[in-house]
Design a protein around this motif. Structure first.
Motif, short mmCIF file in Angstrom:
data_model
loop_
_atom_site.label_atom_id
_atom_site.label_comp_id
_atom_site.label_asym_id
_atom_site.label_seq_id
_atom_site.Cartn_x
_atom_site.Cartn_y
_atom_site.Cartn_z
N ARG A 176 2.14 23.67 -12.02
CA ARG A 176 1.74 24.30 -10.76
C ARG A 176 2.03 23.39 -9.56
NH1 ARG A 176 -2.81 28.04 -10.30
NH2 ARG A 176 -3.08 29.23 -12.22
N LEU A 177 1.77 22.10 -9.72
CA LEU A 177 1.88 21.17 -8.60
C LEU A 177 3.21 20.45 -8.56
CD1 LEU A 177 -1.73 19.75 -9.00
CD2 LEU A 177 -0.93 21.18 -7.10
N ASP A 178 4.02 20.63 -9.60
CA ASP A 178 5.32 19.95 -9.71
C ASP A 178 5.15 18.43 -9.54
OD1 ASP A 178 8.06 19.88 -10.15
OD2 ASP A 178 8.55 19.97 -8.01
N THR A 179 4.05 17.93 -10.06
CA THR A 179 3.71 16.50 -9.99
C THR A 179 3.01 16.13 -11.28
OG1 THR A 179 3.34 16.72 -7.60
CG2 THR A 179 2.51 14.72 -8.66
N ARG A 180 3.33 14.96 -11.82
CA ARG A 180 2.68 14.54 -13.06
C ARG A 180 1.17 14.56 -12.88
NH1 ARG A 180 2.09 12.15 -17.76
NH2 ARG A 180 0.88 10.25 -18.04
N THR A 181 0.48 15.28 -13.77
CA THR A 181 -0.96 15.40 -13.71
C THR A 181 -1.59 14.93 -15.01
OG1 THR A 181 -0.80 17.29 -12.20
CG2 THR A 181 -2.90 16.97 -13.33
N ILE A 182 -2.55 14.04 -14.89
CA ILE A 182 -3.26 13.45 -16.02
C ILE A 182 -4.64 14.08 -16.08
CG2 ILE A 182 -4.16 11.28 -17.00
CD1 ILE A 182 -2.13 9.90 -14.95
N VAL A 183 -5.10 14.38 -17.28
CA VAL A 183 -6.47 14.85 -17.45
C VAL A 183 -7.24 13.77 -18.21
CG1 VAL A 183 -7.96 16.65 -18.41
CG2 VAL A 183 -5.74 17.25 -17.44
N PRO A 241 0.81 -1.22 0.00
CA PRO A 241 0.00 0.00 0.00
C PRO A 241 0.84 1.27 0.00
CG PRO A 241 -0.80 -1.56 1.64
CD PRO A 241 0.51 -2.08 1.15
N GLY A 242 2.00 1.21 0.64
CA GLY A 242 2.84 2.39 0.76
C GLY A 242 3.76 2.64 -0.42
N ALA A 243 3.63 1.84 -1.49
CA ALA A 243 4.53 2.01 -2.63
C ALA A 243 4.33 3.33 -3.34
CB ALA A 243 4.34 0.85 -3.61
N ALA A 244 3.10 3.85 -3.34
CA ALA A 244 2.82 5.12 -4.00
C ALA A 244 1.52 5.68 -3.45
CB ALA A 244 2.72 4.93 -5.51
N ARG A 245 1.34 6.99 -3.65
CA ARG A 245 0.10 7.66 -3.30
C ARG A 245 -0.29 8.57 -4.46
NH1 ARG A 245 3.50 7.40 0.94
NH2 ARG A 245 2.77 6.36 2.84
N ALA A 296 -4.60 14.24 4.26
CA ALA A 296 -4.13 12.85 4.33
C ALA A 296 -2.86 12.71 5.14
CB ALA A 296 -3.91 12.31 2.91
N GLY A 297 -2.36 13.82 5.67
CA GLY A 297 -1.13 13.79 6.45
C GLY A 297 0.11 13.68 5.59
N LEU A 298 0.01 14.16 4.35
CA LEU A 298 1.11 14.04 3.39
C LEU A 298 1.49 15.42 2.87
CD1 LEU A 298 -0.44 11.11 1.29
CD2 LEU A 298 1.27 10.88 3.11
N ASP A 351 5.11 13.56 -1.45
CA ASP A 351 4.76 12.16 -1.22
C ASP A 351 3.83 11.61 -2.30
OD1 ASP A 351 6.10 12.11 1.32
OD2 ASP A 351 4.40 13.21 2.15
N VAL A 352 3.33 12.47 -3.19
CA VAL A 352 2.35 12.08 -4.20
C VAL A 352 3.06 11.80 -5.52
CG1 VAL A 352 0.36 12.85 -5.56
CG2 VAL A 352 0.48 13.35 -3.10
#
Length: 401
Positions: free
Chosen positions: A185-192, A81-85, A140-142, A146-147
């Motif tokens: 904006r989020l510096d995280t890969r974002t899919i639409v 479960p902790g491999a990714a969020r 989520a405490g992250l 962490d995402v």
């Protein structure tokens, strides 16, 4: 004669093994081999790599400390479960719903923002989405660090691969490169993604199609969407285009082509009563269908006519889809289900009338009233699926943007 790309084959085999562990774990290697039809040697190599990357965990059946237990304990494999969020979101005209899930799809936090965005410039919409993602991750405490991935599901014609929104009824702008904007904006890969595709995958992973490898989902929301699953994979058009069922042409009249949305879309159903102040206010606040049901129960003739016409048109359309694809199950979701039994009866009757006799028992018709959280969880499933497909190292998935 061309041979298959070895790297592609390895990636496909890896995805197949990981998906079997997701669906059936904890599971032994021998059963993985049976379900995937891969050799035991191949399965052992793939699972060893998945263990090294921390994507799966071993579980020992039996007590290895007991001298009375003969033989080695059986090793079962399950997802870590902790491999990714990931974050999934449903973006609608009058609300946004966000969820954070772990690598198994278990929800860690949810957030609902009841806010109207359908008249806002895209920069304002992006601001609100960014705030929603950040708040839900914090709940989520992250932190965003962490995402691993974010998926935004919304209605319209969307290019999955590029992240371009060609058109959407909730945006006043068109041809928007929303994935690039939000990734920056989020510096995280974002899919639409199309919201219909997202909830179709959500039902495959968590809901009414967990037992199937093929299914069709029809979404009756602001747009009429179509999600198709074939051989455990989402089917998309060229460039990863979503299927906007509302654009389907039913025929022609003196004004031009007649599209499905003009007969069965939310706007077509609700337009009859816009002169009534209370009803117009309910529509503006996104509660039009629930109010329409109350008026139907009060024998409002205009809305009864609209609901019956919409049900019949959707029933005929689903019959055509079954004739083309012959899926074992068709799941119907969305706000139009709030119209009640009058709408559903007209849909069922039209569907039964239009089905060819040779296919009358092929597909099961299922109606589902899942809430917004489930739609957002479906978007999270899209993000997770892409992580499952991605090359990983021991530090996480390889970046693709």
């Amino acid at each position: 004669m061309k041979t298959a790309d070895p790297e592609l084959m390895r990636a496909m085999n890896r995805l197949s093994v990981l998906d079997v562990i997701r669906r059936h774990g904890p599971i032994a290697r021998v059963e993985i081999s049976e379900r995937t039809e891969l050799s035991p040697t191949t399965v052992s190599a793939i699972t060893a790599s998945l263990l090294d990357d921390g994507l799966i965990l071993p579980r020992h059946e039996g007590d290895i400390r007991s001298e009375t237990v003969r033989g080695r304990p059986r090793v079962m494999l399950e997802l870590n479960p902790g491999a990714a969020r990931v974050v999934g979101a449903k973006i609608a005209a009058n609300r946004m719903v966000f969820v954070v899930t772990d690598f198994c799809g278990t929800v860690l936090a949810t957030l609902t923002l009841p806010i109207r965005i359908d008249r806002q410039p895209i920069s304002v919409v992006a601001d609100i989405v960014e705030d929603g993602v950040r708040r839900c991750v914090l709940d989520a405490g992250l932190s965003l660090a962490d995402v691993h991935s974010i998926c935004l599901g919304l209605p319209g014609v969307i290019e999955h691969r590029s992240g371009h929104i060609r058109s959407s009824p909730i945006l006043r702008d068109s041809n928007v490169d929303f994935a690039a904007e939000m990734s920056s904006r989020l510096d995280t890969r974002t899919i639409v993604e199309s919201d219909a595709t997202a909830i179709a995958l959500g039902h495959h992973w968590f809901g009414r199609a967990r037992d199937l490898e093929d299914m069709v989902l029809v979404s009756l929301e602001q747009t009429l969407g179509l999600g198709v699953l074939h051989n455990n994979r989402v089917f998309r058009g060229a460039g990863g285009l979503s299927h906007n069922l509302g654009d389907l042409v039913l025929g022609m009249n003196s004004e031009g082509v007649v599209r499905l949305s003009s007969q069965a879309g939310e706007t077509a159903i609700l337009s009859f009563q816009h002169s009534e102040a209370r009803f117009a206010e309910a529509v503006r606040l996104g509660r039009g269908m629930a109010h329409a049901q109350a008026l139907i129960e009060a024998d409002d003739s205009q809305l009864i006519t609209a609901a019956v016409r919409a049900g019949e048109t959707i029933g005929f359309t689903i019959a055509n889809i079954v004739t083309l694809f012959a899926p074992p199950r068709v799941i119907v979701v969305g706000s139009s289900l709030a119209l009640g039994e009058l709408f559903l009866k007209s849909l069922r009757d039209a569907y039964a009338l239009a089905m060819p006799p040779s296919l009358h028992d092929v597909s099961e018709l299922v109606f589902d009233n899942s809430g917004d959280d489930f739609w957002a969880r479906g978007a999270a499933a899209v993000a997770l699926y892409e992580l499952y497909e991605s090359p990983w190292s021991t530090t996480g998935p390889a970046s693709s943007f």
